[in-house]
Design a protein around this motif. Structure first.
Motif, PDB file in Angstrom:
ATOM      1  N   ASN A 108       1.325  -1.836  -0.287  1.00 48.08           N
ATOM      2  CA  ASN A 108      -0.202  -0.273  -0.250  1.00 48.08           C
ATOM      3  C   ASN A 108       0.525   1.530   0.444  1.00 48.08           C
ATOM      4  OD1 ASN A 108      -2.309  -1.730   0.063  1.00 48.08           O
ATOM      5  ND2 ASN A 108      -2.902  -0.817   2.028  1.00 48.08           N
ATOM      6  N   GLY A 109       0.930   2.335   0.123  1.00 53.50           N
ATOM      7  CA  GLY A 109       0.640   3.926  -0.546  1.00 53.50           C
ATOM      8  C   GLY A 109       0.055   4.648   0.282  1.00 53.50           C
ATOM      9  N   VAL A 110       0.808   5.384   0.987  1.00 51.35           N
ATOM     10  CA  VAL A 110      -0.087   6.320   1.586  1.00 51.35           C
ATOM     11  C   VAL A 110       0.334   7.841   1.308  1.00 51.35           C
ATOM     12  CG1 VAL A 110       2.209   6.944   3.371  1.00 51.35           C
ATOM     13  CG2 VAL A 110      -0.460   7.178   4.115  1.00 51.35           C
ATOM     14  N   ASN A 111      -0.585   9.039   1.523  1.00 55.08           N
ATOM     15  CA  ASN A 111      -0.511  10.188   1.316  1.00 55.08           C
ATOM     16  C   ASN A 111       0.370  11.488   2.559  1.00 55.08           C
ATOM     17  OD1 ASN A 111      -0.388  12.982   1.045  1.00 55.08           O
ATOM     18  ND2 ASN A 111      -3.195  12.777   0.487  1.00 55.08           N
ATOM     19  N   LEU A 112       2.185  10.940   2.114  1.00 55.56           N
ATOM     20  CA  LEU A 112       2.156  12.005   3.144  1.00 55.56           C
ATOM     21  C   LEU A 112       2.008  12.815   3.049  1.00 55.56           C
ATOM     22  CD1 LEU A 112       5.489   9.811   2.234  1.00 55.56           C
ATOM     23  CD2 LEU A 112       4.111   9.242   4.128  1.00 55.56           C
ATOM     24  N   GLU A 113       1.585  13.976   2.352  1.00 53.21           N
ATOM     25  CA  GLU A 113       0.987  15.719   3.318  1.00 53.21           C
ATOM     26  C   GLU A 113      -0.080  15.365   3.774  1.00 53.21           C
ATOM     27  OE1 GLU A 113       0.053  17.872  -1.084  1.00 53.21           O
ATOM     28  OE2 GLU A 113       2.961  16.821  -1.642  1.00 53.21           O
ATOM     29  N   HIS A 114      -0.899  14.106   3.157  1.00 59.45           N
ATOM     30  CA  HIS A 114      -1.976  14.207   3.853  1.00 59.45           C
ATOM     31  C   HIS A 114      -2.119  13.882   5.813  1.00 59.45           C
ATOM     32  CE1 HIS A 114      -6.325  15.144   5.540  1.00 59.45           C
ATOM     33  NE2 HIS A 114      -6.352  13.606   6.046  1.00 59.45           N
ATOM     34  N   PHE A 115      -1.091  12.792   5.809  1.00 62.27           N
ATOM     35  CA  PHE A 115      -0.715  11.944   6.642  1.00 62.27           C
ATOM     36  C   PHE A 115       0.651  12.434   7.420  1.00 62.27           C
ATOM     37  CE2 PHE A 115      -4.147   9.615   4.862  1.00 62.27           C
ATOM     38  CZ  PHE A 115      -5.538   9.096   6.442  1.00 62.27           C
ATOM     39  N   LEU A 120       1.583   5.301  11.138  1.00 62.22           N
ATOM     40  CA  LEU A 120       3.161   5.267  10.411  1.00 62.22           C
ATOM     41  C   LEU A 120       3.642   7.001  10.100  1.00 62.22           C
ATOM     42  CD1 LEU A 120       4.089   2.249   9.278  1.00 62.22           C
ATOM     43  CD2 LEU A 120       4.624   2.921  11.658  1.00 62.22           C
ATOM     44  N   ALA A 121       2.483   7.038   9.436  1.00 65.64           N
ATOM     45  CA  ALA A 121       2.864   8.485   8.432  1.00 65.64           C
ATOM     46  C   ALA A 121       2.925   9.693   9.427  1.00 65.64           C
ATOM     47  CB  ALA A 121       1.825   8.679   6.937  1.00 65.64           C
ATOM     48  N   CYS A 122       2.187   9.244  10.672  1.00 63.77           N
ATOM     49  CA  CYS A 122       1.639  10.693  11.293  1.00 63.77           C
ATOM     50  C   CYS A 122       2.693  10.486  12.432  1.00 63.77           C
ATOM     51  CB  CYS A 122       0.278  10.758  12.051  1.00 63.77           C
ATOM     52  SG  CYS A 122      -1.621  10.897  10.630  1.00 63.77           S
ATOM     53  N   GLY A 123       3.393   9.630  12.176  1.00 62.00           N
ATOM     54  CA  GLY A 123       4.338   9.184  13.212  1.00 62.00           C
ATOM     55  C   GLY A 123       3.552   8.620  14.362  1.00 62.00           C
ATOM     56  N   LEU A 124       3.338   7.027  14.246  1.00 53.88           N
ATOM     57  CA  LEU A 124       2.495   6.728  15.483  1.00 53.88           C
ATOM     58  C   LEU A 124       2.913   5.519  15.570  1.00 53.88           C
ATOM     59  CD1 LEU A 124       0.295   6.698  18.003  1.00 53.88           C
ATOM     60  CD2 LEU A 124      -1.422   6.011  15.998  1.00 53.88           C
ATOM     61  N   PRO A 125       4.070   4.646  16.753  1.00 48.40           N
ATOM     62  CA  PRO A 125       3.651   3.570  16.315  1.00 48.40           C
ATOM     63  C   PRO A 125       2.881   2.268  16.181  1.00 48.40           C
ATOM     64  CG  PRO A 125       5.772   4.601  17.909  1.00 48.40           C
ATOM     65  CD  PRO A 125       4.028   5.626  17.170  1.00 48.40           C
ATOM     66  N   VAL A 126       2.883   1.100  15.672  1.00 50.19           N
ATOM     67  CA  VAL A 126       2.201   0.015  15.353  1.00 50.19           C
ATOM     68  C   VAL A 126       2.142  -0.955  16.289  1.00 50.19           C
ATOM     69  CG1 VAL A 126       0.608  -1.224  13.587  1.00 50.19           C
ATOM     70  CG2 VAL A 126       1.427   1.008  13.608  1.00 50.19           C
ATOM     71  N   LEU A 127       1.787  -1.347  16.396  1.00 48.90           N
ATOM     72  CA  LEU A 127       1.058  -2.873  17.248  1.00 48.90           C
ATOM     73  C   LEU A 127       0.333  -3.975  16.361  1.00 48.90           C
ATOM     74  CD1 LEU A 127       1.487  -4.111  21.182  1.00 48.90           C
ATOM     75  CD2 LEU A 127      -0.482  -5.114  19.316  1.00 48.90           C
ATOM     76  N   THR A 128       0.861  -4.830  16.075  1.00 44.57           N
ATOM     77  CA  THR A 128      -0.862  -5.905  15.499  1.00 44.57           C
ATOM     78  C   THR A 128       0.249  -7.233  15.024  1.00 44.57           C
ATOM     79  OG1 THR A 128      -1.768  -5.438  12.891  1.00 44.57           O
ATOM     80  CG2 THR A 128       0.629  -5.253  12.817  1.00 44.57           C
ATOM     81  N   HIS A 157       6.894   4.015   1.548  1.00 47.79           N
ATOM     82  CA  HIS A 157       5.628   3.546   0.772  1.00 47.79           C
ATOM     83  C   HIS A 157       4.549   4.465   0.061  1.00 47.79           C
ATOM     84  CE1 HIS A 157       7.246  -0.148   1.862  1.00 47.79           C
ATOM     85  NE2 HIS A 157       7.308  -0.390   3.341  1.00 47.79           N
ATOM     86  N   THR A 158       4.873   5.579  -0.527  1.00 48.14           N
ATOM     87  CA  THR A 158       4.245   7.105  -1.049  1.00 48.14           C
ATOM     88  C   THR A 158       3.476   6.204  -2.048  1.00 48.14           C
ATOM     89  OG1 THR A 158       5.265   6.836  -2.930  1.00 48.14           O
ATOM     90  CG2 THR A 158       6.178   8.335  -0.335  1.00 48.14           C
ATOM     91  N   ILE A 159       1.591   6.917  -1.732  1.00 45.05           N
ATOM     92  CA  ILE A 159       1.541   6.851  -2.720  1.00 45.05           C
ATOM     93  C   ILE A 159       1.509   7.134  -4.220  1.00 45.05           C
ATOM     94  CG2 ILE A 159       0.155   9.105  -2.645  1.00 45.05           C
ATOM     95  CD1 ILE A 159      -1.777   5.498  -3.050  1.00 45.05           C
TER      96      ILE A 159
END
Length: 368
Positions: free
Chosen positions: A173-180, A281-289, A348-350
């Motif tokens: 997947n890709g993420v919008n780094l400008e928004h998030f 992750l893009a918002c600087g939030l670590p993830v537990l999954t 992982h950019t859009i």
């Protein structure tokens, strides 16, 4: 390139798969491609150059919804002159089908582990319709290539379907780094704020998160997403943690919610690749999954997040154990994790995702 994209809903205000569709279509349009969105609903703000082809859907039952969207999408395609068809929802034929939603044959095994119960559920018109669609999609005569957003999905396809492996391509997947993006400043607080985001609380593992919260006195929990909170609120009350759980409901301000949290806790039973993890992750939030979430493949244990076994028993204790490790970090260590989370998302950019999708769609011939 002229591209038709099939997705029932294309919106930034819906779940992860719908937001991915919106981001992909916008990126394709931004980079000069001519894009038709074959959808029941497509938000106008996705991009002004997109051509929305409305598709009627019969919402009488879940089975009629899936069947009518597929059939009416294919009718709409007959009136278009395009170079490639990309299906993000269950429909065929298509040049490429992207596994955005859970692979239903595997999900049935997860949801109904008892073989007899699963056999009975297979008679349900909803499941029967989805499985019939899925069987047809994974026939190379109907789908020229399969795009998956994780190696997890590719492995499951190999296990359940006889689709040529050379025709299955993993494109994360890709993420919008400008928004998030991370907040400009992070607010210090006495308690650690855990965050859960999802539309299907049961499948995404909210019950285990609430059980874990009862073992974590130094934490609060925010729950964002569209689902019935009543049984989970009752669970929190039984465990004596109701005062530490906030049910936020569906919200359009998801970026701010990511930015205000300390750790995303997402112990899903199964997700091909939960987009919420990449957004966090893009918002600087670590993830537990979990290992049963394709997004776990991009995490680095203890650096930008944590991964637990998605098939093991007692997930709550495993969640609590990982959170305790996180709680043991001083502010500087947490800041390092936040920086690492953002750095991981930047890989992982859009834009990169869209470029790879276009490259694959441009390939000619049968199974690519």
């Amino acid at each position: 390139m002229k591209i038709a994209v099939i997705r029932q809903e294309c919106s930034f205000r819906k779940g992860g798969a719908e937001r991915y569709a919106a981001n992909l279509c916008r990126e394709l349009a931004e980079t000069g491609h001519e894009v038709w969105v074959i959808a029941e609903t497509c938000d106008p703000e996705v991009h002004p150059a997109l051509k929305h082809v409305p598709v009627k859907v019969n919402h009488a039952t879940s089975a009629s919804r899936s069947r009518s969207f597929h059939e009416n999408s294919q009718r709409a395609l007959k009136h278009l002159d395009v170079d490639a068809v990309l299906a993000l929802s269950r429909s065929f034929p298509a040049d490429a089908f992207r596994v955005s939603d859970p692979l239903h044959r595997y999900w049935m095994k997860v949801r109904y582990p008892d073989p007899l119960r699963r056999w009975i559920e297979n008679l349900n018109p909803r499941h029967r319709t989805i499985l019939r669609l899925e069987n047809s999609i994974f026939d190379p005569a109907n789908t020229r290539m399969i795009l998956t957003n994780s190696h997890l999905s590719k492995t499951l396809i190999r296990e359940y379907y006889d689709y040529p492996q050379e025709g299955i391509h993993v494109v994360y997947n890709g993420v919008n780094l400008e928004h998030f993006r991370p907040p400009e400043t992070k607010t210090d607080r006495e308690t650690t704020c855990l965050l859960f985001v999802g539309q299907d609380f049961k499948r995404k593992g909210l019950s285990a998160v609430i059980d874990a919260l009862a073992m974590l006195p130094g934490c609060t929990l925010r729950v964002a997403g569209r689902d019935d909170p009543a049984p989970f609120r009752a669970q929190a009350e039984r465990l004596g943690v109701a005062g530490r759980v906030e049910f936020m409901g569906a919200t359009g301000g998801i970026r701010k919610i990511y930015q205000d949290a300390d750790l995303l806790v997402f112990p899903t039973l199964y997700d091909p690749f939960a987009n919420v993890c990449l957004e966090a992750l893009a918002c600087g939030l670590p993830v537990l999954t979990t290992t049963t979430n394709g997004a776990s493949e991009i995490l680095t244990e203890g650096v930008d997040g944590y991964v637990i076994d998605g098939e093991a028993a007692d997930p709550a204790r495993r969640i609590a154990a990982k959170v305790r490790i996180f709680l043991g970090h001083e502010n500087t260590a947490r800041e390092t994790m936040r920086d690492a989370a953002r750095e991981k998302a930047e890989r992982h950019t859009i834009r990169a995702n869209a470029e790879k999708v276009v490259e694959l769609l441009s390939r000619k011939g049968g199974v690519a």
